[in-house]
Design an enzyme around this catalytic site. Sequence first.
Site, PDB file in Angstrom:
ATOM      1  N   GLY A 256       0.840  -1.203   0.000  1.00  0.00           N
ATOM      2  CA  GLY A 256       0.000   0.000   0.000  1.00  0.00           C
ATOM      3  C   GLY A 256       0.870   1.246   0.000  1.00  0.00           C
ATOM      4  O   GLY A 256       1.848   1.314   0.734  1.00  0.00           O
TER       5      GLY A 256
ATOM      6  N   ARG B 212       1.106  -5.095  -4.910  1.00  0.00           N
ATOM      7  CA  ARG B 212       1.360  -6.271  -4.065  1.00  0.00           C
ATOM      8  C   ARG B 212       1.492  -7.432  -5.045  1.00  0.00           C
ATOM      9  O   ARG B 212       0.591  -7.676  -5.818  1.00  0.00           O
ATOM     10  CB  ARG B 212       0.202  -6.515  -3.097  1.00  0.00           C
ATOM     11  CG  ARG B 212       0.016  -5.369  -2.106  1.00  0.00           C
ATOM     12  CD  ARG B 212      -0.985  -5.732  -1.013  1.00  0.00           C
ATOM     13  NE  ARG B 212      -1.038  -4.697   0.002  1.00  0.00           N
ATOM     14  CZ  ARG B 212      -1.979  -3.752   0.076  1.00  0.00           C
ATOM     15  NH1 ARG B 212      -2.966  -3.728  -0.800  1.00  0.00           N
ATOM     16  NH2 ARG B 212      -1.935  -2.844   1.020  1.00  0.00           N
TER      17      ARG B 212
ATOM     18  N   ASP C 263       5.645  -4.816   5.988  1.00  0.00           N
ATOM     19  CA  ASP C 263       6.414  -6.027   6.320  1.00  0.00           C
ATOM     20  C   ASP C 263       6.317  -7.124   5.259  1.00  0.00           C
ATOM     21  O   ASP C 263       7.220  -7.951   5.140  1.00  0.00           O
ATOM     22  CB  ASP C 263       6.125  -6.531   7.736  1.00  0.00           C
ATOM     23  CG  ASP C 263       4.670  -6.841   7.958  1.00  0.00           C
ATOM     24  OD1 ASP C 263       3.871  -6.670   7.008  1.00  0.00           O
ATOM     25  OD2 ASP C 263       4.320  -7.261   9.077  1.00  0.00           O
TER      26      ASP C 263
ATOM     27  N   THR D 181       4.334   2.644   5.532  1.00  0.00           N
ATOM     28  CA  THR D 181       2.931   2.228   5.633  1.00  0.00           C
ATOM     29  C   THR D 181       2.216   3.146   6.619  1.00  0.00           C
ATOM     30  O   THR D 181       2.788   3.501   7.655  1.00  0.00           O
ATOM     31  CB  THR D 181       2.776   0.758   6.100  1.00  0.00           C
ATOM     32  OG1 THR D 181       1.417   0.564   6.539  1.00  0.00           O
ATOM     33  CG2 THR D 181       3.680   0.381   7.253  1.00  0.00           C
TER      34      THR D 181
ATOM     35  N   ASP E  29       0.000   2.291   8.519  1.00  0.00           N
ATOM     36  CA  ASP E  29      -0.487   1.507   9.662  1.00  0.00           C
ATOM     37  C   ASP E  29       0.414   1.569  10.899  1.00  0.00           C
ATOM     38  O   ASP E  29      -0.027   1.225  11.993  1.00  0.00           O
ATOM     39  CB  ASP E  29      -0.662   0.031   9.268  1.00  0.00           C
ATOM     40  CG  ASP E  29      -1.600  -0.151   8.088  1.00  0.00           C
ATOM     41  OD1 ASP E  29      -2.512   0.678   7.932  1.00  0.00           O
ATOM     42  OD2 ASP E  29      -1.418  -1.121   7.323  1.00  0.00           O
TER      43      ASP E  29
ATOM     44  N   ASP F 259       2.667  -0.421  11.748  1.00  0.00           N
ATOM     45  CA  ASP F 259       2.595  -1.747  12.386  1.00  0.00           C
ATOM     46  C   ASP F 259       3.852  -2.589  12.166  1.00  0.00           C
ATOM     47  O   ASP F 259       3.769  -3.795  12.010  1.00  0.00           O
ATOM     48  CB  ASP F 259       1.356  -2.496  11.864  1.00  0.00           C
ATOM     49  CG  ASP F 259       1.412  -2.708  10.350  1.00  0.00           C
ATOM     50  OD1 ASP F 259       2.257  -2.080   9.682  1.00  0.00           O
ATOM     51  OD2 ASP F 259       0.607  -3.502   9.841  1.00  0.00           O
TER      52      ASP F 259
ATOM     53  N   ARG G  82      -5.172  -1.854   9.130  1.00  0.00           N
ATOM     54  CA  ARG G  82      -5.088  -3.310   8.915  1.00  0.00           C
ATOM     55  C   ARG G  82      -5.358  -4.015  10.231  1.00  0.00           C
ATOM     56  O   ARG G  82      -6.379  -3.746  10.852  1.00  0.00           O
ATOM     57  CB  ARG G  82      -3.718  -3.679   8.338  1.00  0.00           C
ATOM     58  CG  ARG G  82      -3.721  -5.028   7.629  1.00  0.00           C
ATOM     59  CD  ARG G  82      -2.374  -5.349   7.061  1.00  0.00           C
ATOM     60  NE  ARG G  82      -2.047  -4.549   5.911  1.00  0.00           N
ATOM     61  CZ  ARG G  82      -2.410  -4.848   4.661  1.00  0.00           C
ATOM     62  NH1 ARG G  82      -3.091  -5.938   4.424  1.00  0.00           N
ATOM     63  NH2 ARG G  82      -2.083  -4.079   3.658  1.00  0.00           N
TER      64      ARG G  82
HETATM   65  O1  F6P Z   1      -1.561  -1.141   4.727  1.00  0.00           O
HETATM   66  C1  F6P Z   1      -2.175   0.046   4.362  1.00  0.00           C
HETATM   67  C2  F6P Z   1      -3.657  -0.143   4.177  1.00  0.00           C
HETATM   68  O2  F6P Z   1      -4.227   1.081   3.791  1.00  0.00           O
HETATM   69  C3  F6P Z   1      -4.387  -0.713   5.387  1.00  0.00           C
HETATM   70  O3  F6P Z   1      -4.636   0.247   6.376  1.00  0.00           O
HETATM   71  C4  F6P Z   1      -5.625  -1.280   4.749  1.00  0.00           C
HETATM   72  O4  F6P Z   1      -6.127  -2.361   5.503  1.00  0.00           O
HETATM   73  C5  F6P Z   1      -5.119  -1.772   3.419  1.00  0.00           C
HETATM   74  O5  F6P Z   1      -3.913  -1.091   3.155  1.00  0.00           O
HETATM   75  C6  F6P Z   1      -6.069  -1.538   2.266  1.00  0.00           C
HETATM   76  O6  F6P Z   1      -5.522  -2.121   1.154  1.00  0.00           O
HETATM   77  P1  F6P Z   1      -6.061  -1.887  -0.334  1.00  0.00           P
HETATM   78  O7  F6P Z   1      -5.641  -0.511  -0.762  1.00  0.00           O
HETATM   79  O8  F6P Z   1      -5.391  -2.947  -1.112  1.00  0.00           O
HETATM   80  O9  F6P Z   1      -7.549  -1.991  -0.268  1.00  0.00           O
END
Ligand code: F6P
Length: 321
Positions: A12, A73, A104, A126, A128, A130, A172
Amino acid sequence: MIKTIGVLTSGGDAPGMNAAIRAVVRAGCELGMKVYGIRRGYNGLMEDDMYEMNLRSVSDIINRGGTILYSARSSRFKTEEGMSDAIETCKRRGIEGLVVIGGDGSFRGARDLSLRGIPCVAIPGTIDNDIGCCDYTIGYDTSMNTIMQMVDRIRDTAESHDRCAVVEVMGRGAGYLALSSGIACGATSILLPEVPYDFDRDVIERMKRTQKSNKVHFVIIVSEAIGGVEEMAKRIQAETGVEARATILGHVQRGGSPTAKDRIVASQMGYHAVQLLKEGIGNRVVAMQKEKILDFDIFEALSMKNTVDLDMYKMALEISI
Ligand code: F6P
């Protein structure tokens, strides 16, 4: 000294990734390195989708959200075939080291490539926050501030109508964004995955208690790891008599111009990564701990655990009543 490096953003996107790319490119060019910008994360590495960057390729990006290298990803990169294609590209291009900016999941890819002889340095990017070895990840501050600004707007209308706003925020599986934005917005309740909750006790009863001191509008922050905000709003309305509305903030939390903090930390981390790579040092994660920039072995970093500050959570509960 290493002569050719690549830089990619993976997973992300996060505000501040561009500032990190800029630092990597500028620091690399200053050392006389050839720096490739690899598009769409590990996909660009497998598919040889990259371009040589120079000092001016990263002009006017420090202030921009997203990533000029795009992100993805990649599940194919986890396969043996994908990994061999990536290594083949590195050999063909003469890439001797890589900077990987991401979460990660991206670090695991950097570890695997390092094991196969391509030194990688990972930078935590990120929203998050995390990542176990880091107090701070690039994008967190911007996202936290965006959430605060959005909830401030929601609060204006909740206040005008004596309503309860139930707001779902990203993160997340982690509650960092929920906790920090909940404190910054003075939320009556904050629900996050790290703290078990009882909806009656932690939401309904708290609202009823504050109603007794004449509070008539409310903000409840809910981490996406818990979810269910529509249902929660219905239950609140039925049990407290306060009209409730649910909002899922969504990807607005991931965009926008990075804050000063994100630009500064990203610049420091990008610079640090190149100083490691120039000596051929790979398999490292750049981290911030107690405001200092350090680095850890990726294996070690991936096994380190961090969690939200439970004292902060306790404090939030005491003062947001
Ligand atoms: O890891 C960043 C994040 O925005 C999280 O907070 C969220 O769960 C996820 O990515 C959303 O992913 P996507 O953009 O693939 O829907």
